[in-house]
Scaffold this active site. Structure first.
Site, PDB file in Angstrom:
ATOM      1  N   SER A   1       1.026  -1.223   0.020  1.00 24.60           N
ATOM      2  CA  SER A   1       0.092  -0.161  -0.231  1.00 24.60           C
ATOM      3  C   SER A   1       0.813   1.228   0.091  1.00 24.60           C
ATOM      4  O   SER A   1       1.718   1.374  -0.770  1.00 24.60           O
ATOM      5  CB  SER A   1      -0.956   0.007   1.288  1.00 24.60           C
ATOM      6  OG  SER A   1      -1.802   0.891   1.034  1.00 24.60           O
ATOM      7  N   THR A   2       0.698   2.290   1.056  1.00 26.91           N
ATOM      8  CA  THR A   2       1.416   3.526   1.149  1.00 26.91           C
ATOM      9  C   THR A   2       3.132   3.160   0.935  1.00 26.91           C
ATOM     10  O   THR A   2       3.497   2.602   1.809  1.00 26.91           O
ATOM     11  CB  THR A   2       1.367   4.294   2.149  1.00 26.91           C
ATOM     12  OG1 THR A   2      -0.276   4.233   2.450  1.00 26.91           O
ATOM     13  CG2 THR A   2       1.750   5.500   2.266  1.00 26.91           C
TER      14      THR A   2
ATOM     15  N   HIS B   1      -2.478  -1.327  -3.263  1.00 27.23           N
ATOM     16  CA  HIS B   1      -3.866  -0.327  -3.054  1.00 27.23           C
ATOM     17  C   HIS B   1      -3.756   0.752  -3.905  1.00 27.23           C
ATOM     18  O   HIS B   1      -2.686   1.613  -3.647  1.00 27.23           O
ATOM     19  CB  HIS B   1      -3.845  -0.002  -1.841  1.00 27.23           C
ATOM     20  CG  HIS B   1      -4.201  -0.984  -0.820  1.00 27.23           C
ATOM     21  ND1 HIS B   1      -4.059  -0.872   0.356  1.00 27.23           N
ATOM     22  CD2 HIS B   1      -4.820  -2.481  -1.137  1.00 27.23           C
ATOM     23  CE1 HIS B   1      -4.335  -2.004   1.195  1.00 27.23           C
ATOM     24  NE2 HIS B   1      -4.798  -2.660   0.257  1.00 27.23           N
TER      25      HIS B   1
ATOM     26  N   MET C   1      -0.415   1.151   5.169  1.00 27.71           N
ATOM     27  CA  MET C   1      -1.288   1.366   6.072  1.00 27.71           C
ATOM     28  C   MET C   1      -2.156   0.384   6.401  1.00 27.71           C
ATOM     29  O   MET C   1      -2.411  -0.344   5.674  1.00 27.71           O
ATOM     30  CB  MET C   1      -2.114   2.850   5.951  1.00 27.71           C
ATOM     31  CG  MET C   1      -1.329   3.900   6.071  1.00 27.71           C
ATOM     32  SD  MET C   1      -2.282   5.684   6.253  1.00 27.71           S
ATOM     33  CE  MET C   1      -2.995   5.397   4.320  1.00 27.71           C
TER      34      MET C   1
ATOM     35  N   ASP D   1      -4.265  -5.061   5.933  1.00 26.68           N
ATOM     36  CA  ASP D   1      -4.918  -5.660   4.934  1.00 26.68           C
ATOM     37  C   ASP D   1      -3.709  -6.701   4.374  1.00 26.68           C
ATOM     38  O   ASP D   1      -2.292  -6.431   4.395  1.00 26.68           O
ATOM     39  CB  ASP D   1      -5.129  -5.033   3.587  1.00 26.68           C
ATOM     40  CG  ASP D   1      -5.876  -5.865   2.434  1.00 26.68           C
ATOM     41  OD1 ASP D   1      -6.437  -7.053   2.736  1.00 26.68           O
ATOM     42  OD2 ASP D   1      -5.773  -5.012   1.278  1.00 26.68           O
TER      43      ASP D   1
END
Length: 352
Positions: A173-174, A199, A292, A295
């Protein structure tokens, strides 16, 4: 707790007003100012000492990309990019992430419904909090002549092409766009197929795959429904769609679905990892990178219990140690590794 000081940099008075209104309603934030061009922003940064910036790409006097390059070279700060997601805006946003921006968001549309504005507000606040939390990890970028050369591609595995029996699944993600490039760009051409849930927004996944493909010896593509997994190819989940893998006889294929959000995400890492657990391969490998939330953590634990080799990126090399940290707390990671050791670990595992 000290409030997070935010400086808005955008030539639109309306956008500055909207963001100020959103953040002023939350006691966690203090909007210290709004700059309408990068030169004004430069003076305000020195005077107001913000913790985090929101930055537009298209502005008068100096574009956001040029400003970001200068910022990261001279006075690095956490930055959230706000842009319209046109084709040009998408490419420039990916460039901003490569330069050092923490994350990105689409600008709120004028006349947006209350629900859409509420979603924008919550997403913006979450990303600003995450960005402020990594302020001490933002480092001054080196000038081009001082940068180290890219790592060499790892030696071929020289394994039999056992299609349908080895798969690597990666979730991020991030901070993941650059982390994934670091991993994929050094993998050998004969690596087993790789499936990826990053993501990302719908307009970004194909362009991200293309950018990484240009810097890798393996092929990097956006997955399409029914596409067969091949050796030496990495498949990105399309933004806004879940990616699963399914077995069709001796072959594995991509299954792309527009179903409900899982863990507030689509694509979801849990969805991808659980599909790997269901296809019965000889060698299953799962990797959780910076991001973050949590998941992928629970699905990684399920994979580990079924004998998969699992890797979590370590805290020191993660921009945000949410997803990999959650996996570690659950005991889901066989190995906890710095980013620059992940590719070597994959190759070593596949050779044993």
């Amino acid at each position: 707790m000290e409030r997070i000081k935010v400086l808005i940099i955008d030539d639109s008075t309306l956008i500055c007003h909207v963001i100020t209104e959103v953040l002023s309603a939350d006691s966690a934030f203090e909007v210290v100012g709004a700059a309408h061009d990068p030169y004004e922003a430069r003076a305000m940064i020195k005077e107001l000492k913000p913790d985090v910036l929101t930055l537009d790409i298209e502005m008068p006097k100096m574009d956001g990309i040029t400003f970001l390059r200068n910022l990261m070279r001279l006075h690095p700060l956490p930055v959230i990019m706000l842009s319209t997601f046109t084709a040009k805006g998408t490419d420039e946003t990916l460039t901003a992430l490569a330069i050092g921006a923490i994350d990105y968001m689409p600008k709120p549309r004028s006349g947006a419904q209350d629900m859409a504005m509420s979603d924008f507000a919550e997403e913006l606040k979450g990303k600003l909090k995450a960005a402020a939390s990594v302020k001490n990890k933002i480092v001054m970028s080196l000038p081009p002549a001082s940068r180290q050369h890219s790592s060499p591609v790892l030696k071929p595995l020289n394994l039999e092409n056992n299609i349908g029996q080895s798969v690597i699944a990666i979730g991020a993600s991030t901070g993941g766009t650059e982390a994934l490039q670091e991993i994929l760009s050094v993998l050998p051409k004969d690596i087993p197929p790789i499936v990826i849930a990053q993501h990302i927004s719908a307009s970004f996944s194909a362009r991200l795959a293309k950018r990484i493909d240009l810097k890798s010896v393996i092929s990097v593509v956006e997955a399409t429904d029914g596409l067969a997994l091949e050796q030496g190819v990495a498949y990105f989940a399309p933004g806004g769609r879940h990616l699963k893998i399914e077995r069709h006889g001796t072959r594995l294929i991509c299954r792309v679905e527009d179903s409900a959000l899982v863990n507030r995400h689509k694509p979801s890492v849990d969805v991808l990892f659980d599909s790997l657990n269901a296809v019965n391969v000889e060698v299953a490998i799962a990797v959780l990178l910076t991001g973050m939330g949590s998941d992928g953590a629970e699905a990684m634990l399920r994979l580990k219990k079924e004998g998969a080799y699992t890797i979590a990126q370590n805290e020191e090399s993660s921009l945000i140690w949410g997803m990999p940290g959650s996996a570690v707390k659950l005991g889901a990671a066989v190995d906890i590794l710095p980013l620059d050791k992940v590719s070597q670990a994959l190759v070593k595992k596949l050779k044993t």
